[in-house]
Scaffold this active site. Sequence first.
Site, PDB file in Angstrom:
ATOM      1  N   LYS A 183      -2.575 -20.872  21.564  1.00 30.97           N
ATOM      2  CA  LYS A 183      -3.776 -21.791  21.520  1.00 30.97           C
ATOM      3  C   LYS A 183      -3.702 -23.009  20.997  1.00 30.97           C
ATOM      4  CE  LYS A 183      -7.999 -22.462  20.012  1.00 30.97           C
ATOM      5  NZ  LYS A 183      -7.959 -23.984  20.213  1.00 30.97           N
ATOM      6  N   GLY A 236      -4.335 -23.774  10.373  1.00 26.97           N
ATOM      7  CA  GLY A 236      -5.611 -24.437  10.538  1.00 26.97           C
ATOM      8  C   GLY A 236      -6.513 -24.572   9.282  1.00 26.97           C
ATOM      9  N   SER A 237      -7.651 -24.839   9.317  1.00 25.69           N
ATOM     10  CA  SER A 237      -8.687 -24.918   8.209  1.00 25.69           C
ATOM     11  C   SER A 237      -8.868 -23.445   7.419  1.00 25.69           C
ATOM     12  CB  SER A 237      -9.887 -25.593   8.408  1.00 25.69           C
ATOM     13  OG  SER A 237     -10.647 -24.690   9.553  1.00 25.69           O
ATOM     14  N   THR A 238      -9.278 -23.486   6.471  1.00 22.28           N
ATOM     15  CA  THR A 238      -9.493 -22.115   5.561  1.00 22.28           C
ATOM     16  C   THR A 238     -10.890 -21.502   5.876  1.00 22.28           C
ATOM     17  OG1 THR A 238      -8.691 -22.916   3.622  1.00 22.28           O
ATOM     18  CG2 THR A 238     -10.274 -21.273   3.274  1.00 22.28           C
ATOM     19  N   GLY A 241      -9.605 -19.774   9.098  1.00 26.32           N
ATOM     20  CA  GLY A 241      -9.057 -18.690   8.707  1.00 26.32           C
ATOM     21  C   GLY A 241      -9.678 -17.652   8.307  1.00 26.32           C
ATOM     22  N   GLU A 259      -1.947 -19.892   7.690  1.00 25.93           N
ATOM     23  CA  GLU A 259      -1.628 -21.024   6.928  1.00 25.93           C
ATOM     24  C   GLU A 259      -2.606 -22.248   7.004  1.00 25.93           C
ATOM     25  OE1 GLU A 259       1.343 -21.416   5.551  1.00 25.93           O
ATOM     26  OE2 GLU A 259       1.988 -19.727   6.259  1.00 25.93           O
ATOM     27  N   CYS A 293      -1.716 -30.784   5.879  1.00 29.62           N
ATOM     28  CA  CYS A 293      -2.160 -29.794   4.905  1.00 29.62           C
ATOM     29  C   CYS A 293      -1.482 -30.101   3.529  1.00 29.62           C
ATOM     30  CB  CYS A 293      -1.542 -28.550   5.575  1.00 29.62           C
ATOM     31  SG  CYS A 293       0.139 -28.368   5.896  1.00 29.62           S
ATOM     32  N   GLU A 390     -10.928 -30.674   0.533  1.00 30.25           N
ATOM     33  CA  GLU A 390      -9.827 -31.307   1.351  1.00 30.25           C
ATOM     34  C   GLU A 390     -10.521 -32.419   2.343  1.00 30.25           C
ATOM     35  OE1 GLU A 390      -8.096 -28.871   4.620  1.00 30.25           O
ATOM     36  OE2 GLU A 390      -6.173 -29.552   4.096  1.00 30.25           O
TER      37      GLU A 390
HETATM   38  P1  NAD Z   1      -9.574 -26.030  12.463  1.00 23.03           P
HETATM   39  O1  NAD Z   1      -9.428 -25.033  11.552  1.00 23.03           O
HETATM   40  O2  NAD Z   1     -10.753 -26.650  12.952  1.00 23.03           O
HETATM   41  O3  NAD Z   1      -8.937 -25.564  13.836  1.00 23.03           O
HETATM   42  C1  NAD Z   1      -7.320 -25.089  13.932  1.00 23.03           C
HETATM   43  C2  NAD Z   1      -7.164 -24.300  15.213  1.00 23.03           C
HETATM   44  O4  NAD Z   1      -8.122 -22.848  15.116  1.00 23.03           O
HETATM   45  C3  NAD Z   1      -7.831 -25.104  16.473  1.00 23.03           C
HETATM   46  O5  NAD Z   1      -6.987 -24.514  17.482  1.00 23.03           O
HETATM   47  C4  NAD Z   1      -9.116 -24.255  16.688  1.00 23.03           C
HETATM   48  O6  NAD Z   1      -9.619 -24.564  18.082  1.00 23.03           O
HETATM   49  C5  NAD Z   1      -9.062 -23.015  16.230  1.00 23.03           C
HETATM   50  N1  NAD Z   1     -10.064 -22.311  15.849  1.00 23.03           N
HETATM   51  C6  NAD Z   1     -11.311 -22.994  15.038  1.00 23.03           C
HETATM   52  N2  NAD Z   1     -12.398 -21.740  14.846  1.00 23.03           N
HETATM   53  C7  NAD Z   1     -11.670 -20.647  15.155  1.00 23.03           C
HETATM   54  C8  NAD Z   1     -12.251 -19.306  15.277  1.00 23.03           C
HETATM   55  N3  NAD Z   1     -13.304 -19.014  14.719  1.00 23.03           N
HETATM   56  N4  NAD Z   1     -11.274 -18.294  15.872  1.00 23.03           N
HETATM   57  C9  NAD Z   1     -10.057 -18.789  16.590  1.00 23.03           C
HETATM   58  N5  NAD Z   1      -9.598 -19.897  16.163  1.00 23.03           N
HETATM   59  C10 NAD Z   1     -10.330 -21.050  15.623  1.00 23.03           C
HETATM   60  O7  NAD Z   1      -8.259 -27.041  11.800  1.00 23.03           O
HETATM   61  P2  NAD Z   1      -7.844 -28.278  12.338  1.00 23.03           P
HETATM   62  O8  NAD Z   1      -8.838 -29.510  12.209  1.00 23.03           O
HETATM   63  O9  NAD Z   1      -7.289 -28.213  13.741  1.00 23.03           O
HETATM   64  O10 NAD Z   1      -6.730 -28.653  11.424  1.00 23.03           O
HETATM   65  C11 NAD Z   1      -6.713 -29.140  10.040  1.00 23.03           C
HETATM   66  C12 NAD Z   1      -6.727 -28.079   9.135  1.00 23.03           C
HETATM   67  O11 NAD Z   1      -5.561 -27.419   9.329  1.00 23.03           O
HETATM   68  C13 NAD Z   1      -6.713 -28.524   7.688  1.00 23.03           C
HETATM   69  O12 NAD Z   1      -7.379 -27.561   6.971  1.00 23.03           O
HETATM   70  C14 NAD Z   1      -5.038 -28.327   7.319  1.00 23.03           C
HETATM   71  O13 NAD Z   1      -4.986 -28.415   6.039  1.00 23.03           O
HETATM   72  C15 NAD Z   1      -4.813 -27.279   8.135  1.00 23.03           C
HETATM   73  N6  NAD Z   1      -3.360 -27.245   8.194  1.00 23.03           N
HETATM   74  C16 NAD Z   1      -2.780 -26.217   7.591  1.00 23.03           C
HETATM   75  C17 NAD Z   1      -1.311 -26.146   7.711  1.00 23.03           C
HETATM   76  C18 NAD Z   1      -0.343 -25.352   6.809  1.00 23.03           C
HETATM   77  O14 NAD Z   1       0.865 -25.200   7.248  1.00 23.03           O
HETATM   78  N7  NAD Z   1      -0.873 -24.668   5.810  1.00 23.03           N
HETATM   79  C19 NAD Z   1      -0.605 -27.140   8.727  1.00 23.03           C
HETATM   80  C20 NAD Z   1      -1.366 -28.126   9.537  1.00 23.03           C
HETATM   81  C21 NAD Z   1      -2.698 -28.011   9.246  1.00 23.03           C
END
Ligand code: NAD
Length: 487
Positions: A183, A236-238, A241, A259, A293, A390
């Site tokens: 996804k 994605g975000s903490t 996660g 991640e 990130c 962040e």
């Molecule tokens: P986000 O957490 O809002 O979304 C990331 C993904 O998770 C999206 O596809 C979203 O639809 C999905 N998602 C959201 N809530 C969910 C849930 N409850 N269950 C399952 N899936 C869910 O993050 P974002 O705004 O897309 O990206 C930015 C964040 O990602 C920042 O915190 C950044 O640091 C992090 N990031 C980390 C890395 C790494 O390698 N550590 C790399 C890129 C981005």
Amino acid sequence: MSLSFDPKSVALPTGHFIGGTYVSGPAEIDVVAPSDGRGLAAIPTADVGVVDQAVQAAKAALVTSGWASVRPRERVRALHAWADLIEAEAQTLARIEAVASSRPIAEALPGDVMIAAEQIRFFAEFADKECGDLVPTSDGQMGFIASEPYGVVGAITAWNVPLALAGWKLGPALAAGNAVVLKPSEMTPFSTLYLAELSVRAGLPAGLINIVLGDGPTTGAALVAHPEIGKISFTGSTRAGAAIMENIARTGIKPMTLELGGKSPQLVFADADLDLAAQCIARGILGNAGQGCVAGSRVIAAREIADELSDRIAARMQAIAPGPTWEETSTYSPIISERQLQRIDGIVDAARAGGADVLCGGARIEREGTFYQPTILARVAGGSVALAEEIFGPVLTLQPFDTEEEALELSRHPTYGLCSGLFTRDLSRTMRMVRKLEAGAVWVNRYGRSRDHILPTGGWKASGLGKDLGREAYLANRRTKSVLIDL
Ligand code: NAD
């Protein structure tokens, strides 16, 4: 030939990609180009039923193709053929990426697209080289550790570098013999769809890669909870996660790699090459307008050079070229949404109200689209949001230090530990600091990952669990089986 192009000339795939074909659904989520705010397309939301359809397609592909049990070199060959086609279609992929994300075409073409192809090639090569272990036992027995794929892996990616993240997830999972349901972010889904389409055109079994579209709470949650998904790989975000961990705990235990976010420090000592440090720090926060990130957003500098360093960083920040991501001359990215721009501006305003000095930037760039000025904040009050959270935007905080211990203390974040930068010419100090910095990656006299995909990436503390890239990412997509035979 110019890389610039007309954004309206780019065809965007908008359905789920299941079993090798596009599957449409009611258009529910509007996707907008951040460069000019134009609505691009609306995508459907996969519910529990559509996610299940994708999982069943993945299972069927595994059975009919024998992907997990073919001679491993066959997987290597097929994945290289896919990477070949990605390179051949690089321009189309880069345009899809540029039109609908924050990635400028001049970076997306040589960078994101080629990195995705490179990662697929890198991981493909593990398929027929990574071995099990024969273990020491008595002569009357034989013990060995074998490994097998999980079956169907679920992957979820962030919006900020969609192609590179898709490469991180798909490369190791497929090389290791799994099928995938992925996804992508609902904000930047198109390039991942086209990547999957290319896999089928390159000859990979239809159904090996399935892409489901939708938001986190509906589609992401359904994917995580699906009982036939063997493992979850998330970027994605903490906050998201943590929601995924909670979902997995509630709906059935399964392995996961996460991640997550960061708030990474960059430590600059007085003996450092200041020009190099300024160049690396500026590049580290200007790239994708700080929406990375690894963005090195907290500059911690020796007091005697702090002013000079910030002047040199500010000078480099003046040299940005904001503009539509489809113009070759644009090198500075838009912020992904108006909402996120307002959040960044709110954090900067709150820091200012709390007594911080805004050394440069501090406001939106007055032009079409959602662009924010590169910003340096000094004398930020301890405990303020600018230092704690962040920001995911082009904002640096600057904190001076007097001693090595103080630098280390400032570098430690209570929550995050993704990466750290260190600038010094003193080898002994380098080794002392490398041991003590609390992060999953330390970069010395540089800032940022290279294209050496053998170095794993992944955070300490709430920045993550497990690793992407490197051998570890391949191994994370297989599970071991300990075998003991009485002879
Ligand atoms: P986000 O957490 O809002 O979304 C990331 C993904 O998770 C999206 O596809 C979203 O639809 C999905 N998602 C959201 N809530 C969910 C849930 N409850 N269950 C399952 N899936 C869910 O993050 P974002 O705004 O897309 O990206 C930015 C964040 O990602 C920042 O915190 C950044 O640091 C992090 N990031 C980390 C890395 C790494 O390698 N550590 C790399 C890129 C981005």
